[in-house]
Design a protein around this motif. Structure first.
Motif, PDB file in Angstrom:
ATOM      1  N   THR A  84       0.835  -1.196   0.000  1.00  0.00           N
ATOM      2  CA  THR A  84       0.000   0.000   0.000  1.00  0.00           C
ATOM      3  C   THR A  84       0.869   1.245   0.000  1.00  0.00           C
ATOM      4  O   THR A  84       1.474   1.583   1.024  1.00  0.00           O
ATOM      5  N   PRO A  85       0.949   1.960  -1.111  1.00  0.00           N
ATOM      6  CA  PRO A  85       1.681   3.231  -1.131  1.00  0.00           C
ATOM      7  C   PRO A  85       1.006   4.261  -0.226  1.00  0.00           C
ATOM      8  O   PRO A  85      -0.168   4.119   0.157  1.00  0.00           O
ATOM      9  N   ILE A  94     -10.610   5.068 -16.516  1.00  0.00           N
ATOM     10  CA  ILE A  94      -9.948   5.072 -15.209  1.00  0.00           C
ATOM     11  C   ILE A  94     -10.424   3.857 -14.428  1.00  0.00           C
ATOM     12  O   ILE A  94     -11.635   3.630 -14.311  1.00  0.00           O
ATOM     13  N   TYR A  95      -9.489   3.101 -13.892  1.00  0.00           N
ATOM     14  CA  TYR A  95      -9.853   1.969 -13.034  1.00  0.00           C
ATOM     15  C   TYR A  95      -8.999   2.007 -11.779  1.00  0.00           C
ATOM     16  O   TYR A  95      -7.773   2.078 -11.850  1.00  0.00           O
ATOM     17  N   VAL A  96      -9.659   1.945 -10.616  1.00  0.00           N
ATOM     18  CA  VAL A  96      -8.962   1.949  -9.330  1.00  0.00           C
ATOM     19  C   VAL A  96      -9.465   0.758  -8.527  1.00  0.00           C
ATOM     20  O   VAL A  96     -10.662   0.636  -8.263  1.00  0.00           O
ATOM     21  N   VAL A 120      -3.578  -0.318  -9.841  1.00  0.00           N
ATOM     22  CA  VAL A 120      -3.821  -1.686  -9.383  1.00  0.00           C
ATOM     23  C   VAL A 120      -3.871  -1.741  -7.865  1.00  0.00           C
ATOM     24  O   VAL A 120      -4.743  -2.378  -7.281  1.00  0.00           O
ATOM     25  N   SER A 121      -2.917  -1.081  -7.232  1.00  0.00           N
ATOM     26  CA  SER A 121      -2.818  -1.088  -5.771  1.00  0.00           C
ATOM     27  C   SER A 121      -3.030   0.334  -5.266  1.00  0.00           C
ATOM     28  O   SER A 121      -2.074   1.113  -5.172  1.00  0.00           O
ATOM     29  N   PRO A 122      -4.250   0.723  -4.968  1.00  0.00           N
ATOM     30  CA  PRO A 122      -4.487   2.089  -4.517  1.00  0.00           C
ATOM     31  C   PRO A 122      -3.748   2.393  -3.225  1.00  0.00           C
ATOM     32  O   PRO A 122      -3.476   1.510  -2.409  1.00  0.00           O
ATOM     33  N   ALA A 123      -3.419   3.673  -3.077  1.00  0.00           N
ATOM     34  CA  ALA A 123      -2.662   4.115  -1.911  1.00  0.00           C
ATOM     35  C   ALA A 123      -3.597   4.442  -0.752  1.00  0.00           C
ATOM     36  O   ALA A 123      -4.826   4.397  -0.874  1.00  0.00           O
ATOM     37  N   ALA A 154      -5.879  -0.919   3.806  1.00  0.00           N
ATOM     38  CA  ALA A 154      -5.405   0.334   4.390  1.00  0.00           C
ATOM     39  C   ALA A 154      -5.871   1.577   3.644  1.00  0.00           C
ATOM     40  O   ALA A 154      -5.544   2.690   4.040  1.00  0.00           O
ATOM     41  N   VAL A 155      -6.648   1.417   2.588  1.00  0.00           N
ATOM     42  CA  VAL A 155      -7.068   2.574   1.784  1.00  0.00           C
ATOM     43  C   VAL A 155      -8.024   3.438   2.588  1.00  0.00           C
ATOM     44  O   VAL A 155      -9.020   2.948   3.143  1.00  0.00           O
ATOM     45  N   LEU A 156      -7.732   4.731   2.646  1.00  0.00           N
ATOM     46  CA  LEU A 156      -8.586   5.665   3.371  1.00  0.00           C
ATOM     47  C   LEU A 156      -9.371   6.585   2.445  1.00  0.00           C
ATOM     48  O   LEU A 156     -10.486   6.971   2.761  1.00  0.00           O
ATOM     49  N   ARG A 157      -8.789   6.949   1.302  1.00  0.00           N
ATOM     50  CA  ARG A 157      -9.457   7.920   0.445  1.00  0.00           C
ATOM     51  C   ARG A 157      -9.110   7.655  -1.011  1.00  0.00           C
ATOM     52  O   ARG A 157      -7.934   7.558  -1.373  1.00  0.00           O
ATOM     53  N   VAL A 158     -10.131   7.539  -1.830  1.00  0.00           N
ATOM     54  CA  VAL A 158      -9.971   7.452  -3.278  1.00  0.00           C
ATOM     55  C   VAL A 158     -10.882   8.496  -3.897  1.00  0.00           C
ATOM     56  O   VAL A 158     -12.093   8.476  -3.674  1.00  0.00           O
TER      57      VAL A 158
END
Length: 351
Positions: free
Chosen positions: A36-37, A90-92, A69-72, A99-103
Motif C-alpha cells: 500500500t503506497p 480510469i480503473y482503481v 492496481v494497488s491504490p494508496a 489500508a485505503v482511506l481515500r480514493v
C-alpha cells in the motif's frame, strides 16, 4: 505505456499519451499483494485522441488509460482528459489492501471510451466527472479480490450516451456490450450513494444493480438527479418495451438487497418504467422507497411506473412510492409477477 511500481508516493501531472497499443498509465502492476503506497496523484493528464492513418484495433489507447492496481492510502485522479480507450478510462482497485482511506476521482473529462470509471475499493468518491459516449457502462462499482466498492459516493457527474459507442467509431473492434448503462453496481456492496447526477440518452438503464453470489447488498441511496431520455438507441429511438428502465435490479443469483431509498429524482422523456425490480433470492428484498419522483413528458404506453417480479416467490418488505406527472401518458402505476404473497405496496400520485 508508462508502468510504475514499487514507490511510496506517485505524482503524475501534466503528461500526454496520445496513443498506445495497450494501456496508457499503470501504477502498482508489479507490486506484491497487500503493498500500500502512501499517496498516488494523477492530475491534469491527457490520454488518447490521436488518430492514425490506419484505424486502431480498439482505440487510441487500446486498453485502459489509467489503471491503479494497488491504490494508496490516499489516491486522487483529477482534471484528466481521456478519449478513445478500448476498455476503462480510469480503473482503481483490483487489490485486497485494507489500508485505503481515500480514493477521489474528480472533474475528469472522458469521451468515446469502452468503460468510463471502474472502482472496486471502499470509500471511493466519483464526483463532478463528465462522461460522453461509452461502449459499456459509464461508472462501475464491483467486487475484485475480496475488495468491494462499499461506501462509494457517485455525485454530480454528467453522463451522456452511455452504451452508444459502436465498432468503427474509434477502432475496428469493441469489447462485448454487456452492460450499456450509466451506472452499474455489481453486488455485493454497501452504503452506496448516488446523488444529483445528470444522465442523458443512455442505451441501457440509468442505474442497474446486478445480483452476485458473494453476498447481499446493504443500503443503496439515490438522491435527486435528472434522468433524460433513458433507454434509446443511438438514433434517439426508444428501445422496445422491457429492454430498459430508469432504475433496475436484476440478476439470477439468489441474494438480497436490504434497503433501497430514492428521493426527488426527475425523469424526462422516458418510455420505460421508473423502477424495474426483480427479487432474485429466497428471502425478501427491501424495504424499498421511491419518493417524490417527477415524471415529465414520459409515455409509458402499457408499461407500469413500477414493475416488481419475484424469481422464487419471495416477497418484498414495504414498498413506498410517491410521484407526480406532467405531460405524461401513464396507464398503470404498478405491475407485480410471481409473488407467493402480494407485496406490501403504498403507491401515491401527487398533484
Amino acid at each position: 505505456m508508462i508502468r510504475l511500481s514499487g514507490f511510496r508516493e506517485y505524482n503524475v501531472a501534466g503528461i500526454a499519451i496520445p496513443s498506445a497499443d495497450n494501456m496508457g498509465l499503470t501504477i502498482g502492476r508489479g507490486d506484491p499483494m497487500g503493498w500500500t503506497p502512501d499517496r498516488i496523484i494523477v492530475e491534469s493528464c491527457i490520454f488518447g485522441g490521436r488518430r492514425e492513418s490506419r484505424l486502431h484495433s480498439h482505440g487510441s489507447i487500446g486498453d485502459t488509460a489509467v489503471w491503479i492496481v494497488s491504490p494508496a492510502i490516499e489516491t486522487r485522479v483529477t482534471g484528466c482528459r481521456i478519449s478513445e480507450t478500448g476498455d476503462d478510462a480510469i480503473y482503481v482497485g483490483h487489490s485486497n489492501t485494507k489500508a485505503v482511506l481515500r480514493v477521489e476521482i474528480r472533474e475528469n473529462t472522458l469521451a468515446d471510451i469502452g468503460v468510463g470509471i471502474g472502482i472496486s475499493v471502499p470509500g471511493a468518491e466519483v464526483v463532478g466527472n463528465r462522461i460522453d459516449r461509452t461502449n459499456v457502462c459509464a461508472i462501475r462499482c464491483e467486487r475484485q479480490n475480496d475488495n468491494q466498492a462499499s461506501g462509494a459516493i457517485i455525485e454530480g457527474n454528467v453522463i451522456c450516451r452511455a452504451g452508444q459507442l459502436e465498432a468503427g467509431d474509434i477502432g475496428e473492434h469493441i469489447i462485448p456490450k454487456t452492460h450499456p448503462h450509466a451506472i452499474f453496481v455489481h453486488e455485493p456492496v454497501g452504503r452506496v450513494t448516488v446523488s444529483n447526477n445528470q444522465i442523458k440518452g443512455t442505451r441501457g438503464c440509468a442505474l442497474v444493480v446486478l445480483s452476485h453470489n458473494d453476498g447481499p447488498t446493504e443500503s443503496l441511496y439515490v438522491e435527486g438527479g435528472q434522468y433524460d431520455r433513458i433507454g434509446i438507441d443511438r438514433n434517439g429511438t426508444p428501445l422496445a418495451h422491457g429492454r430498459s428502465a430508469v432504475f433496475r435490479r436484476a440478476g439470477f443469483v439468489p441474494n438480497e438487497i436490504r434497503n433501497f431509498i430514492a428521493r426527488g429524482v426527475s425523469v424526462r422523456g422516458s418510455n420505460h418504467p421508473l423502477l424495474d425490480w426483480t427479487v432474485s433470492g429466497f428471502h425478501a428484498d427491501g424495504p424499498i422507497s421511491m419518493l417524490d419522483a417527477q415524471l415529465i413528458g414520459c409515455d409509458l404506453g402499457n408499461q407500469p411506473i413500477i414493475k416488481l417480479t419475484s424469481r422464487f416467490g419471495a416477497g418484498l418488505e414495504p414498498v413506498h412510492v410517491s410521484y407526480s406527472k406532467e405531460n405524461s401518458k401513464i396507464t398503470k402505476a404498478v405491475e407485480t409477477s410471481y409473488f407467493l404473497q402480494d407485496p406490501d405496496l403504498n403507491v401515491a400520485e401527487k398533484t
